[in-house]
Design a protein around this motif. Structure first.
Motif, PDB file in Angstrom:
ATOM      1  N   THR A  40       0.811  -1.225   0.000  1.00 36.09           N
ATOM      2  CA  THR A  40       0.000   0.000   0.000  1.00 36.09           C
ATOM      3  C   THR A  40       0.843   1.274   0.000  1.00 36.09           C
ATOM      4  O   THR A  40       0.307   2.368  -0.133  1.00 36.09           O
ATOM      5  CB  THR A  40      -0.958   0.040   1.217  1.00 36.09           C
ATOM      6  N   GLU A  83       0.494   4.230  -2.624  1.00 35.14           N
ATOM      7  CA  GLU A  83      -0.384   5.390  -2.536  1.00 35.14           C
ATOM      8  C   GLU A  83       0.346   6.602  -1.959  1.00 35.14           C
ATOM      9  O   GLU A  83       0.182   7.723  -2.438  1.00 35.14           O
ATOM     10  CB  GLU A  83      -1.593   5.021  -1.659  1.00 35.14           C
ATOM     11  N   SER A 108     -11.175   9.227  -4.781  1.00 30.41           N
ATOM     12  CA  SER A 108     -11.505   9.996  -3.577  1.00 30.41           C
ATOM     13  C   SER A 108     -11.059  11.446  -3.637  1.00 30.41           C
ATOM     14  O   SER A 108     -11.641  12.301  -2.984  1.00 30.41           O
ATOM     15  CB  SER A 108     -10.882   9.325  -2.344  1.00 30.41           C
ATOM     16  N   LYS A 160     -10.694   4.593  -3.731  1.00 28.15           N
ATOM     17  CA  LYS A 160      -9.534   5.333  -3.205  1.00 28.15           C
ATOM     18  C   LYS A 160      -8.944   6.240  -4.300  1.00 28.15           C
ATOM     19  O   LYS A 160      -8.587   7.388  -4.043  1.00 28.15           O
ATOM     20  CB  LYS A 160      -8.454   4.356  -2.710  1.00 28.15           C
ATOM     21  N   THR A 173      -4.263  -3.545  -0.352  1.00 33.52           N
ATOM     22  CA  THR A 173      -5.196  -2.857   0.534  1.00 33.52           C
ATOM     23  C   THR A 173      -4.770  -3.006   1.997  1.00 33.52           C
ATOM     24  O   THR A 173      -4.021  -3.905   2.339  1.00 33.52           O
ATOM     25  CB  THR A 173      -6.621  -3.443   0.395  1.00 33.52           C
ATOM     26  N   THR A 223     -10.284   3.951   4.877  1.00 34.08           N
ATOM     27  CA  THR A 223      -9.209   3.896   3.880  1.00 34.08           C
ATOM     28  C   THR A 223      -9.470   4.869   2.728  1.00 34.08           C
ATOM     29  O   THR A 223      -8.532   5.483   2.198  1.00 34.08           O
ATOM     30  CB  THR A 223      -8.985   2.445   3.375  1.00 34.08           C
ATOM     31  N   VAL A 224     -10.732   5.028   2.361  1.00 34.71           N
ATOM     32  CA  VAL A 224     -11.047   5.969   1.266  1.00 34.71           C
ATOM     33  C   VAL A 224     -10.859   7.417   1.758  1.00 34.71           C
ATOM     34  O   VAL A 224     -10.322   8.265   1.036  1.00 34.71           O
ATOM     35  CB  VAL A 224     -12.481   5.722   0.728  1.00 34.71           C
ATOM     36  N   SER A 263      -7.194   8.281   1.745  1.00 31.59           N
ATOM     37  CA  SER A 263      -6.671   8.609   0.411  1.00 31.59           C
ATOM     38  C   SER A 263      -6.970  10.060   0.055  1.00 31.59           C
ATOM     39  O   SER A 263      -6.123  10.757  -0.514  1.00 31.59           O
ATOM     40  CB  SER A 263      -7.301   7.697  -0.648  1.00 31.59           C
TER      41      SER A 263
END
Lengths: 253, 308
Positions: free
Chosen positions: A88, A91, B150, B147, B89, B98-99, B102
């Motif tokens: 992850t 991101e 977002s 995400k 994830t 989590t969204v 982001s």
């Protein structure tokens, strides 16, 4: 400055602490309490006062430092290693954030957790031994400085590690022994002259000594030297983090 | 008009000497859907990763809406959303957390109403408080898309977005892609389902061994490289193609019951077909049925890959 990003990373990491409360807070507090019972009450009652401070109280700063160092490193190392491990991290690396902001988010959260833990342990210690803090501002200063510095160190370990074994290696094999041998449970003046000289190469001695001075006004080494060594380590960690993000070491290909 | 994404002479050589991209240049217009096709290891993900800041390029320049991705990375990255190929994830987080994370990470103020809309659009609303680890693979894929959306990106990268998802979800995703395009979002997708690229994309790029060997409007590509195949079912079988028809390049089907005529669609002209039927009549051949097939994008892709 991307304040929202710093806040997002910080909250994300703090939420992780909330989910792992037993591991993050309860476990270190329990183990520290056991130290107080064994060393402070059981063994300490048979020990002479050191520099006019009862042995039980004398070990309080060392125990807080022990927890602070290990937890700062572990929290920060795990915080950045886990997203690398599960993938992850993509991101964070693709977000409009600078390395300063990423570091502030992760290291800030790790340091916060360690400071809170340190204060909880301090509060816990008062249940076992009478504790005085002669220089509270310096005490908080050393607490914050050490937490930030070693969280940065943990952050570096979390980026360097390419497996869970390496993640645990430095805290277990280097930091814990250095802390135990750095005067957590004794004054280095109690050592023979040769070992006292050897001990002065241990950076943790300066942290514990400075921190203990803020409690009792007594220290193994000069307070300015303690502060200087801690700041020097902080600067070394900052330079390492800057280099990591500049080169993309272990983060980008 | 300034391209929303401009890739100029980008090359990438990994440590160890592997050349992943060779001098790739590409301009994308706002609101278009661009399908990047290529076999595994061709360099698709490397190109996407460079644009998104995950991999450093060796040479070249990339700009998003005029913002250089290195010198002005903040402005460039704010405009980009990425849905990675793998399901990466945070297993222990909830969908909502989590969204929201982001959105914050990309510098946007909290906006619960927008997050709710994204989750509803992706049929994730009833899962908003579920931990991601409890979701199916398809739902995790939706979370990754949520995400990426977002922070309201203007350029969205979908790297194999429908790999391993069921038909219903795939259709949902393409509906979403259409809606995003309508809203002016530029979409770059890689997919192994070529019929999806054929149906959705405005332009197609084909990458092979790190080189962008072709970029065409989809319809132009189909015209240029596509072939039509006309099968003429005969009333009586033939032993061989009559000499009078030799100039048409006909092929006799096994059993001699049909003649097969393959022709390009380069200029859309039907003159060759009318000439063929004229010559068939002249040769006195009777036929009972006709059947035509047109190349799919998949056929074109396979032909291009064979042409290496």
């Amino acid at each position: 400055m991307n304040i929202h990003a710093i806040g997002a990373i910080y909250r994300f990491e703090m939420a992780r602490t909330g989910r792992t409360l037993l591991q993050s807070v309860v476990s270190p507090v329990l183990s520290t309490s056991l130290y107080f019972i064994v060393f402070g009450s059981a063994i300490g009652s048979h020990m002479n006062a050191i520099d006019g401070v009862t042995y039980g109280a004398f070990i309080v700063p060392g125990l807080i430092m022990l927890a602070l160092l290990t937890q700062s490193i572990t929290n920060a190392a795990f915080g950045i290693y886990f997203p690398r491990f599960v993938g992850t991290i993509y991101e964070v690396l693709s977000a409009p954030v600078s390395f300063v902001e990423i570091t502030l988010g992760y290291v800030g959260a790790a340091a916060t957790k360690s400071i809170v833990l340190g204060l909880i342990i301090l509060a816990t210690s008062t249940l076992f031994v009478p504790v005085q803090v002669l220089h509270p501002v310096w005490m908080v200063g050393f607490l914050v400085l050490t937490a930030v510095t070693f969280s940065l160190f943990g952050f570096i370990i979390g980026i360097w590690a390419d497996g869970f074994e390496k993640l645990q290696m430095i805290p277990l094999l280097i930091v814990t022994p250095l802390t135990f041998l750095g005067g957590s449970f004794y004054s280095i003046d109690m050592l023979p002259p040769f070992w006292r000289s050897v001990t002065l190469f241990n950076p943790v001695v300066y942290l514990i000594s400075g921190f203990r001075w803020s409690f009792f006004g007594v220290s193994d080494v000069n307070i300015a030297l303690s502060l200087g060594m801690t700041l020097a380590f902080l600067v070394a960690c900052l330079v390492a983090v800057w280099w990591i993000f500049k080169t993309g070491y272990r983060l980008k290909s | 008009m300034q391209p929303i994404l401009s890739v100029q002479n980008v090359s990438k050589t990994y440590e160890g000497g592997f050349v992943a991209l060779k001098n790739v240049s590409l301009d994308l217009s706002q609101g278009e859907i661009f399908a990047l096709l290529g076999p595994n290891g061709a360099g698709k993900t490397t190109l996407i990763s460079i644009i998104c800041g995950l991999v450093n390029m060796t040479e070249g320049r990339i700009a998003v809406a005029g913002h250089d991705i290195v010198a002005d990375y903040r402005a460039a990255r704010e405009l980009i959303g990425l849905v990675p190929q793998e399901l990466k994830t945070d297993s222990f987080e909830t969908v909502w957390a989590t969204v929201s994370f982001s959105r914050g990470l990309f510098g946007k103020k909290r906006n619960d109403a927008y997050i709710e809309k994204v989750l509803r659009d992706l049929s994730l609303w009833d899962k908003k408080d579920s931990k991601i680890m409890t979701l199916s693979g398809g739902m995790k894929r939706r979370v990754l898309i949520a995400k990426a959306l977002s922070h309201e990106p203007r350029v969205l990268f979908l790297d194999e977005p429908t790999a391993g998802v069921d038909v219903e979800l795939r259709r949902d995703m393409w509906r979403l892609v259409s809606a995003l395009r309508a809203a002016g979002v530029t979409i770059i997708l890689t997919t192994h389902y070529l019929e999806e690229a054929e149906e959705m994309a405005d332009r197609i790029g084909v990458i092979r061994k790190g080189e962008l060997i072709l970029v065409e409007e989809k319809t132009a590509l189909m015209r240029k490289f596509g072939q039509k195949r006309l099968t003429i079912q005969l009333t009586a079988p033939l032993a061989a193609v009559p000499p009078a028809l030799a100039g048409h390049g006909l092929e006799l089907a096994p059993g001699g019951q049909a003649l097969i005529y393959a022709y390009g669609t380069t200029n859309g002209s039907h003159a060759p077909v009318s000439a063929l039927f004229h010559d068939l009549d002249q040769a006195g051949l009777a036929y009972k049925d006709l059947d035509t097939e047109q190349s799919t994008l998949e056929d074109i892709f396979v032909d291009l890959m064979r042409g290496e």
